[in-house]
Design a protein around this motif. Structure first.
Motif, PDB file in Angstrom:
ATOM      1  N   ASP A 187       9.909   6.694   2.856  1.00 18.05           N
ATOM      2  CA  ASP A 187       9.222   7.984   2.827  1.00 18.05           C
ATOM      3  C   ASP A 187      10.183   9.176   2.845  1.00 18.05           C
ATOM      4  O   ASP A 187       9.796  10.296   3.155  1.00 18.05           O
ATOM      5  CB  ASP A 187       8.227   8.101   3.989  1.00 18.05           C
ATOM      6  N   HIS A 229       3.820   7.682   0.810  1.00 23.11           N
ATOM      7  CA  HIS A 229       3.311   8.664   1.768  1.00 23.11           C
ATOM      8  C   HIS A 229       3.463   8.117   3.179  1.00 23.11           C
ATOM      9  O   HIS A 229       3.439   6.901   3.399  1.00 23.11           O
ATOM     10  CB  HIS A 229       1.836   8.973   1.474  1.00 23.11           C
ATOM     11  N   THR A 230       3.613   9.009   4.128  1.00 18.54           N
ATOM     12  CA  THR A 230       3.780   8.593   5.521  1.00 18.54           C
ATOM     13  C   THR A 230       2.642   7.696   5.993  1.00 18.54           C
ATOM     14  O   THR A 230       2.858   6.751   6.757  1.00 18.54           O
ATOM     15  CB  THR A 230       3.877   9.832   6.436  1.00 18.54           C
ATOM     16  N   GLN A 233       3.319   4.108   5.219  1.00 20.15           N
ATOM     17  CA  GLN A 233       4.574   3.553   5.709  1.00 20.15           C
ATOM     18  C   GLN A 233       4.259   2.549   6.820  1.00 20.15           C
ATOM     19  O   GLN A 233       4.159   2.893   7.992  1.00 20.15           O
ATOM     20  CB  GLN A 233       5.486   4.671   6.212  1.00 20.15           C
TER      21      GLN A 233
END
Length: 260
Positions: A187, A229-230, A233
């Protein structure tokens, strides 16, 4: 060698084989340690660690028996073979074995309370599904219990991850399985840019040359760094504490279920 029939138990791991896959757990071991520690009256915890745990050396806290504390940590460490859902909480509590305090012991007891609520959870491995190799990468630096993420740390961690991926790729060749263009989900966009930029410049010249191994592997298309995208993750499960909903989602994603 002699055939002993279908594999059911190996080095403390229980193996349940069915038509559509196999399940690995340590539910018998969980039951035994809960009985040994006499935790029957403890309330159930939905997650192994609180979101705002604020665990620290706690130098002013009340001391607790270090031998008992280490014994509990040791029994939990053995569970990580199949219980990756408690990995972060255990490793965090293990930092304080030299001088454990009451606050640390409470955090360890919460892990056992969580196990009490999910004693049969384990790893599910389905059959007849496409077998792919992919990785999720998350690097962090810690100073004074505050986390600072840097592009350099992500890049160095990505290089170490790439080395592991390359090793797995070479091992799988012995089984006739070829993996190329293995995605490494990260990320941090800057780390991806450093990897794909084969020209050495002032911002990266201080990084040890051994970490630039990843550039060669990326150029050969053995690995591909992919921006995620976070929220996607999934390596966060091993580095952070979450509320119940997010924690449950991450646990299910990595293939951990309750199997009766």
């Amino acid at each position: 060698m002699s055939s002993m029939g279908e594999l059911n138990f190996f080095l403390g791991l229980q193996v349940k084989q069915v038509k559509n896959g196999f399940f690995i757990s340590q539910s018998k071991y969980v039951k035994s340690i809960l009985e040994r520690l006499k935790l029957a009256d403890y309330t159930i915890a939905r997650t192994p660690i609180q979101v705002n745990h604020q665990l620290s050396p706690d130098k002013n806290g009340q001391d607790t028996d270090k031998h008992q504390y280490r014994a509990k940590i040791g029994s939990l460490m053995y569970l990580t073979a199949s219980r990756t859902d408690i990995m972060f909480a255990i490793c965090l509590c293990a930092r304080f074995q030299a001088a454990p305090k009451t606050s640390h012991l409470q955090a360890v007891k919460r892990i056992f309370r969580y196990l009490k609520g999910a004693p049969k959870r384990g790893l599910w491995n389905p059959k007849n599904e496409k077998f792919n190799l992919k990785t999720h990468l998350l690097a962090k630096q810690e100073a004074n219990m505050c986390v600072h993420i840097t592009s350099e740390a992500e890049y160095i961690a990505a290089s170490s991850c790439c080395a592991q991926v390359t090793w797995i790729q070479n091992q799988m060749l012995d089984y006739g399985v070829t993996f190329m263009a293995t995605p490494i989900h990260i990320d941090n966009k800057s780390a991806i840019s450093i990897t794909n930029n084969l020209v050495q410049h002032s911002k990266t010249k201080h990084i040890d040359i051994r970490y630039h191994f990843i550039r060669d592997q990326a150029e050969k298309k053995r690995i591909i760094l992919t921006k995620v995208h976070t929220n996607e993750q999934y390596a966060d499960l091993f580095t952070k504490a979450f509320v119940e909903a997010r924690f449950k989602y991450l646990v299910e994603y990595i293939g951990m279920i309750n199997f009766e």
